[in-house]
Design an enzyme around this catalytic site. Structure first.
Site, PDB file in Angstrom:
ATOM      1  N   CYS A   1     -10.747 -14.083   5.310  1.00 39.88           N
ATOM      2  CA  CYS A   1      -9.519 -14.577   5.964  1.00 39.88           C
ATOM      3  C   CYS A   1      -9.806 -15.414   7.215  1.00 39.88           C
ATOM      4  CB  CYS A   1      -8.594 -13.425   6.306  1.00 39.88           C
ATOM      5  SG  CYS A   1      -8.045 -12.526   4.870  1.00 39.88           S
TER       6      CYS A   1
ATOM      7  N   ASN B   1      -0.353 -12.596   2.379  1.00 40.31           N
ATOM      8  CA  ASN B   1      -1.666 -12.904   2.944  1.00 40.31           C
ATOM      9  C   ASN B   1      -2.420 -13.805   1.964  1.00 40.31           C
ATOM     10  OD1 ASN B   1      -4.319 -12.923   3.807  1.00 40.31           O
ATOM     11  ND2 ASN B   1      -4.430 -10.724   4.225  1.00 40.31           N
TER      12      ASN B   1
ATOM     13  N   HIS C   1      -3.571 -15.878  11.661  1.00 38.41           N
ATOM     14  CA  HIS C   1      -3.716 -15.504  10.248  1.00 38.41           C
ATOM     15  C   HIS C   1      -2.524 -14.636   9.861  1.00 38.41           C
ATOM     16  CE1 HIS C   1      -5.107 -14.052   6.496  1.00 38.41           C
ATOM     17  NE2 HIS C   1      -5.444 -12.854   6.929  1.00 38.41           N
TER      18      HIS C   1
HETATM   19  N1  ACO Z   1       4.526   1.077  -1.413  1.00 41.01           N
HETATM   20  C1  ACO Z   1       4.889   2.316  -1.027  1.00 41.01           C
HETATM   21  N2  ACO Z   1       4.068   3.157  -0.387  1.00 41.01           N
HETATM   22  C2  ACO Z   1       2.807   2.717  -0.138  1.00 41.01           C
HETATM   23  C3  ACO Z   1       2.361   1.455  -0.527  1.00 41.01           C
HETATM   24  C4  ACO Z   1       3.277   0.609  -1.185  1.00 41.01           C
HETATM   25  N3  ACO Z   1       2.952  -0.634  -1.582  1.00 41.01           N
HETATM   26  N4  ACO Z   1       1.071   1.304  -0.139  1.00 41.01           N
HETATM   27  C5  ACO Z   1       0.722   2.440   0.482  1.00 41.01           C
HETATM   28  N5  ACO Z   1       1.773   3.307   0.473  1.00 41.01           N
HETATM   29  C6  ACO Z   1       1.854   4.654   1.033  1.00 41.01           C
HETATM   30  C7  ACO Z   1       0.494   5.288   1.205  1.00 41.01           C
HETATM   31  O1  ACO Z   1       0.100   5.919   0.003  1.00 41.01           O
HETATM   32  C8  ACO Z   1       0.774   6.294   2.310  1.00 41.01           C
HETATM   33  O2  ACO Z   1       1.402   7.416   1.756  1.00 41.01           O
HETATM   34  P1  ACO Z   1       1.048   8.899   2.297  1.00 41.01           P
HETATM   35  O3  ACO Z   1       1.439   8.885   3.753  1.00 41.01           O
HETATM   36  O4  ACO Z   1       1.880   9.775   1.432  1.00 41.01           O
HETATM   37  O5  ACO Z   1      -0.424   9.052   2.109  1.00 41.01           O
HETATM   38  C9  ACO Z   1       1.796   5.582   3.190  1.00 41.01           C
HETATM   39  O6  ACO Z   1       2.374   4.551   2.357  1.00 41.01           O
HETATM   40  C10 ACO Z   1       1.226   4.941   4.446  1.00 41.01           C
HETATM   41  O7  ACO Z   1       0.076   4.170   4.089  1.00 41.01           O
HETATM   42  P2  ACO Z   1      -0.783   3.444   5.163  1.00 41.01           P
HETATM   43  O8  ACO Z   1      -1.971   2.801   4.496  1.00 41.01           O
HETATM   44  O9  ACO Z   1      -1.053   4.356   6.322  1.00 41.01           O
HETATM   45  O10 ACO Z   1       0.254   2.318   5.636  1.00 41.01           O
HETATM   46  P3  ACO Z   1       0.132   1.328   6.847  1.00 41.01           P
HETATM   47  O11 ACO Z   1       1.319   1.458   7.693  1.00 41.01           O
HETATM   48  O12 ACO Z   1      -1.235   1.357   7.490  1.00 41.01           O
HETATM   49  O13 ACO Z   1       0.234  -0.103   6.129  1.00 41.01           O
HETATM   50  C11 ACO Z   1      -1.136  -1.920   5.389  1.00 41.01           C
HETATM   51  C12 ACO Z   1      -0.734  -0.464   5.158  1.00 41.01           C
HETATM   52  C13 ACO Z   1       0.092  -2.786   5.213  1.00 41.01           C
HETATM   53  C14 ACO Z   1      -2.193  -2.285   4.366  1.00 41.01           C
HETATM   54  C15 ACO Z   1      -1.696  -2.100   6.822  1.00 41.01           C
HETATM   55  O14 ACO Z   1      -2.648  -1.088   7.074  1.00 41.01           O
HETATM   56  C16 ACO Z   1      -2.344  -3.443   7.057  1.00 41.01           C
HETATM   57  O15 ACO Z   1      -1.685  -4.465   7.110  1.00 41.01           O
HETATM   58  N6  ACO Z   1      -3.675  -3.476   7.297  1.00 41.01           N
HETATM   59  C17 ACO Z   1      -4.364  -4.698   7.689  1.00 41.01           C
HETATM   60  C18 ACO Z   1      -4.504  -5.700   6.622  1.00 41.01           C
HETATM   61  C19 ACO Z   1      -5.170  -6.949   7.175  1.00 41.01           C
HETATM   62  O16 ACO Z   1      -4.941  -7.364   8.279  1.00 41.01           O
HETATM   63  N7  ACO Z   1      -6.046  -7.577   6.458  1.00 41.01           N
HETATM   64  C20 ACO Z   1      -6.663  -8.753   7.092  1.00 41.01           C
HETATM   65  C21 ACO Z   1      -7.652  -9.306   6.368  1.00 41.01           C
HETATM   66  S1  ACO Z   1      -7.398  -9.329   4.629  1.00 41.01           S
HETATM   67  C22 ACO Z   1      -8.805 -10.133   4.008  1.00 41.01           C
HETATM   68  O17 ACO Z   1      -9.710 -10.451   4.719  1.00 41.01           O
HETATM   69  C23 ACO Z   1      -8.870 -10.358   2.523  1.00 41.01           C
END
Ligand code: ACO
Length: 319
Positions: free
Chosen positions: A113, A276, A246
């Site tokens: 990214c 993304n 980004h």
């Molecule tokens: N729909 C419903 N529930 C979901 C989904 C979904 N699509 N995905 C995960 N959940 C659930 C999980 O199972 C978890 O359930 P649990 O509490 O029962 O275990 C709950 O939602 C919370 O999951 P988290 O992973 O803690 O959610 P979070 O608030 O951290 O959001 C996310 C996840 C959106 C992926 C976030 O962590 C994020 O944006 N991370 C950074 C991504 C990024 O910046 N990437 C940059 C580079 S990408 C690259 O280089 C290719």
């Protein structure tokens, strides 16, 4: 000598995948996706559309906007994680599709990214040194090809697209500084660990991401590198007219803006409509905002990204 952006272009595949479409594919909801990420929809490439095809459309628009003739381009750099083939480079394929075969240097940059920031910084060095006059710098991705569409934790996040800029060597100020970083020890938290071996793929060919771990690092390093870029130029947040970050998650973008005391009205946001798009996200956002007439001549822009590696970086420039 500086290098200056003189044209931008972008391209999104026709097919739109909405959160409602995803609700029918995996156990998720529009509400969860919007609240946690800010994403409403993303574009998905057609079966026969390659990274070089998206790049070709974006590049033609950027060259047209730059008002230069095709053969004035003497360097092509493509940032991509989803190249057409293992080799040759997508840049070499794009060069040929543009009709520039055997005319100029062409190579890919891989920093996931952060790829576009790395590519733009590389082009800036070549142009500033006087080695080349006009560089075409592209970020292009067909991430949908490396997504496990049964994994709700990743499949809701990504989209396809391409963005391009034409950079010109110029005495007028353009790119003021670039700041690149990598911490390879963090590679397991965001990876496609598969590899081609003896005619087969060994390991998983899909994106694996420890979302929480990436999130925490992203918010910290984006603030740090923004401070570093401003400090290097004797600037403070009040000198920044536009932040072009980004586009991974609206919560990361808002947290970064808040840490830098930047009003969201000065931040370019496209994540809601693009998801993304990895290396394509910054040039896509840049082109969209440029075509909307958001940037005025002389505006100060801060571009920044973070991605697999972990890599991160920023570029401060005059529009
Ligand atoms: N729909 C419903 N529930 C979901 C989904 C979904 N699509 N995905 C995960 N959940 C659930 C999980 O199972 C978890 O359930 P649990 O509490 O029962 O275990 C709950 O939602 C919370 O999951 P988290 O992973 O803690 O959610 P979070 O608030 O951290 O959001 C996310 C996840 C959106 C992926 C976030 O962590 C994020 O944006 N991370 C950074 C991504 C990024 O910046 N990437 C940059 C580079 S990408 C690259 O280089 C290719």
């Amino acid at each position: 000598m500086y290098s200056r952006i003189i044209g931008t272009g972008s391209h999104l595949p026709e097919k739109v995948l909405s959160n409602q479409d995803l609700e029918r594919m995996v156990d998720t909801s529009h509400e969860w996706i919007v609240t946690r990420t800010g994403i409403v929809e993303r574009h998905i490439a057609g079966e026969n559309e390659l990274a070089s095809d998206l790049a070709l459309h974006a590049s033609r628009k950027a060259i047209e906007a730059a008002g230069i003739s095709l053969n004035e381009i003497d360097l092509v750099i493509v940032a991509t994680t989803t190249s057409d083939m293992l080799f040759p480079s997508t840049a070499a394929i794009l060069q040929s599709k543009l009709g520039l075969a055997n005319h100029c240097a062409a190579f890919d940059v891989q920093a996931v990214c952060t790829g576009f920031i790395y590519a733009l910084s590389t082009a800036d060095c070549y142009l500033k040194s006087g080695r080349y006059r006009h560089a075409l710098v592209v970020g292009t991705e067909v991430l949908s090809r490396i997504i496990d569409w049964t994994d709700r934790s990743t499949c809701v996040l990504f989209g396809d697209g391409a963005g391009a800029v034409v950079l010109k060597a110029d005495s007028e100020a353009g790119i003021l500084s670039s700041h690149l970083h990598a911490d390879g020890s963090q590679n397991p938290i965001l990876a496609v660990p598969g590899r081609v071996c003896n005619g087969k793929i060994e390991g998983s060919p899909f994106v694996y991401m420890s979302g929480n771990a990436v999130f925490k690092i992203a918010v910290n390093v984006l603030e740090q590198v923004a401070e570093e870029a401003m400090h290097a130029n004797g600037m403070t947040p009040s000198d920044i007219d536009w932040l072009v970050p980004h586009q991974a998650n609206i919560r990361i973008i808002e947290a970064t803006a808040k840490k830098l005391s930047l009003d969201m009205a000065r931040v370019v946001v496209t994540v809601d409509r693009h998801g993304n798009t990895s290396a394509a996200s910054i040039p896509l956002a840049l082109d969209e905002a440029a075509r909307e007439g958001k940037f005025k001549k002389g505006d100060t822009l801060l571009l920044e990204g973070v991605g697999g590696g972990i890599t991160w970086g920023a570029i401060l420039l005059k529009w």
